[in-house]
Design a protein around this motif. Structure first.
Motif, PDB file in Angstrom:
ATOM      1  N   ASP A 120     -73.845  -3.705 -10.630  1.00 27.67           N
ATOM      2  CA  ASP A 120     -75.113  -3.088 -11.051  1.00 27.67           C
ATOM      3  C   ASP A 120     -76.283  -3.706 -10.299  1.00 27.67           C
ATOM      4  O   ASP A 120     -77.222  -3.011  -9.892  1.00 27.67           O
ATOM      5  N   GLU A 123     -76.434  -2.312  -6.860  1.00 30.25           N
ATOM      6  CA  GLU A 123     -77.022  -0.975  -6.844  1.00 30.25           C
ATOM      7  C   GLU A 123     -78.537  -1.040  -6.981  1.00 30.25           C
ATOM      8  O   GLU A 123     -79.262  -0.285  -6.310  1.00 30.25           O
ATOM      9  N   ALA A 130     -72.129  -0.955  -2.660  1.00 28.16           N
ATOM     10  CA  ALA A 130     -71.920  -1.121  -4.100  1.00 28.16           C
ATOM     11  C   ALA A 130     -70.786  -0.237  -4.620  1.00 28.16           C
ATOM     12  O   ALA A 130     -69.947  -0.689  -5.404  1.00 28.16           O
ATOM     13  N   LYS A 131     -70.758   1.017  -4.211  1.00 29.69           N
ATOM     14  CA  LYS A 131     -69.735   1.937  -4.702  1.00 29.69           C
ATOM     15  C   LYS A 131     -68.350   1.476  -4.289  1.00 29.69           C
ATOM     16  O   LYS A 131     -67.404   1.496  -5.089  1.00 29.69           O
TER      17      LYS A 131
END
Length: 461
Positions: A120, A123, A130-131
């Motif tokens: 988180d 992001e 991040a993904k």
């Protein structure tokens, strides 16, 4: 010796109190008091000429033997304090401290919470990876280790991290639509590299947790992790991981790839050729390109702007400009016409509605690698190998390391490069992209007379 009460004597009480002396000098006595609700038990002490008593409970809660033992132990505790009142105050403070500790423990985050909070935070900072990191942690940590994920983050040890990495190395390859395979870890199938990346993700997650607890901007009642050490820090890197994708295709193998791309369906062919003729730019950057990123800058002509988010914590994004050469205009023409349809957000779209995902773009070359390997025309490769191949062949064409770094948006180092060098190197990039396009065209057996068709498509800034 003081008279001891019998159980029957206590139970026969109709009113008043009766005393039962405890063993030891100054230990005091048990005091039994008759009430309509039952018989209450007290500890009675006499110190400095003053009598004190403290309620212990209801006689029915314990046997007479148990009350004597309990009261003797309590007497020892109480006599450490000047008075029963002082003892009660200290006991109340202990209870409050215990409650605070329980509340703190209740706020201690689990391993899974730590990993989620880490991604988180990535992001929030706009990290493009991040993904992919979230997916890797789900695939190799929270998915296969549900019990471990629910443990407190502070309870995770280096041996747990090692077990997670062993699982990553030996698990069945994830299904990506081309069948499920079980492959042993090796330096060529990428699993060592993936395991080492996972190790770095876990090390970064625990580093985040350590700094999170000390962050003065964190809300006081927010989840804390109570970490004292980073359990992933001492787990060694995976030996051979960095050898997994450093090899490059030979000239004949690259020729086979260039020819195989021509047999792909139209839009896949256009995207694959763009990836090749743009000299192996990072796929995540290409997938983010929107129509506004194609424009005429008024000085150098048509350009494509890529947004480079790669960098350390706090590193701002960087514009990476590529000149849209005449040959690139021809290669990209099937994608550029999507702008007139008004549906696709940018040129890199398979169906003309949404942007292609990095995973789908990468799969184009993974499938080609499988197909050409099956035919014996090339070793099995992925887009990572293609990027290594392109840079290797660019070097062979005389493009030096510094110019390759400009062309491929490699990280900059040094005060001068990072903070002061704002030149965009478009002239040098155009020369190198033209040289690279001629090389690919020669491999394909094509002699191309470029026709400029880009300027009419791009906007002007």
């Amino acid at each position: 010796m003081a008279q001891k009460l019998a159980h029957t004597t206590i139970m026969a009480m109709k009113s008043g109190t009766k005393s039962d002396a405890l063993e030891g000098k100054g230990a005091g006595s048990l005091l039994f008091e008759h009430r309509t609700s039952g018989i209450l038990v007290y500890l009675s002490l006499r110190r400095d000429g003053k009598s004190e008593r403290m309620k212990l409970g209801s006689y029915s809660d314990k046997t007479l033997r148990e009350w004597r033992s309990y009261a003797s132990a309590k007497s020892l505790e109480v006599r450490k304090f000047p008075s029963i009142e002082d003892y009660r105050a200290a006991e109340a403070e202990r209870d409050r401290a215990k409650e605070r500790a329980n509340q703190f423990e209740a706020r201690q985050g689990t391993f899974a919470q730590l990993l989620d909070a880490y991604v988180d935070d990535m992001e929030r900072r706009g990290k493009s990876s991040a993904k992919a990191v979230r997916g890797a942690l789900k695939l190799d940590v929270t998915g296969p280790f549900p019990d471990l994920s629910l443990r407190k983050a502070k309870e995770i040890e280096g041996s747990d991290i090692a077990e997670i990495l062993r699982h990553c190395l030996t698990r069945a390859v994830a299904n990506k639509g081309r069948g499920v395979r079980l492959t042993k870890a090796s330096a060529t199938n990428g699993k060592k590299r993936q395991a080492d990346k996972l190790r770095s993700y876990l090390q970064a997650a625990f580093a985040f947790g350590l700094s999170n607890d000390l962050n003065p901007l964190r809300a006081g009642d927010a989840v804390q992790y109570g970490l004292k050490t980073n359990p992933a820090r001492d787990v060694p890197t995976i030996e051979g991981a960095n050898q997994a994708n450093t090899w490059a295709l030979t000239k004949d193998e690259l020729k086979a790839v260039v020819l195989a791309v021509e047999d792909l369906p139209e839009r896949r062919r256009a995207i694959a050729k763009a990836m090749l003729y743009l000299a192996g730019q990072r796929v995540e950057m290409l997938c983010r390109v929107v129509w506004d990123d194609l424009y005429d800058d008024g000085e150098h002509g048509p350009v494509m702007r890529l947004i480079d988010y790669k960098g350390g914590k706090g590193t701002p994004s960087r514009d990476h400009l590529l000149p849209m050469t005449d040959r690139l205009g021809e290669v990209l023409a099937p994608l550029l016409v999507l702008k007139d349809a008004g549906k696709a957000p940018g040129p890199f779209s398979l169906r003309g509605k949404v942007a292609i995902t990095p995973g789908t773009a990468l799969d184009i070359f993974s499938v080609l690698g499988d197909q050409l390997a099956a035919k014996g025309e090339a070793r099995r490769f992925t887009w990572r190998n293609m990027r290594a191949t392109i840079e290797t062949h660019l070097a062979a064409l005389g493009v030096n390391q510094e110019r390759r770094a400009w062309l491929l948006s490699h990280g900059r180092s040094g005060v001068q490069a990072v903070h002061y060098d704002r030149y965009n190197y478009l002239k040098e990039k155009q020369q190198d992209l033209d040289k690279w396009a001629r090389y690919l065209d020669e491999l394909a057996g094509n002699v191309v007379e470029p026709k400029s068709n880009v300027v009419a498509i791009v906007g002007r800034k």
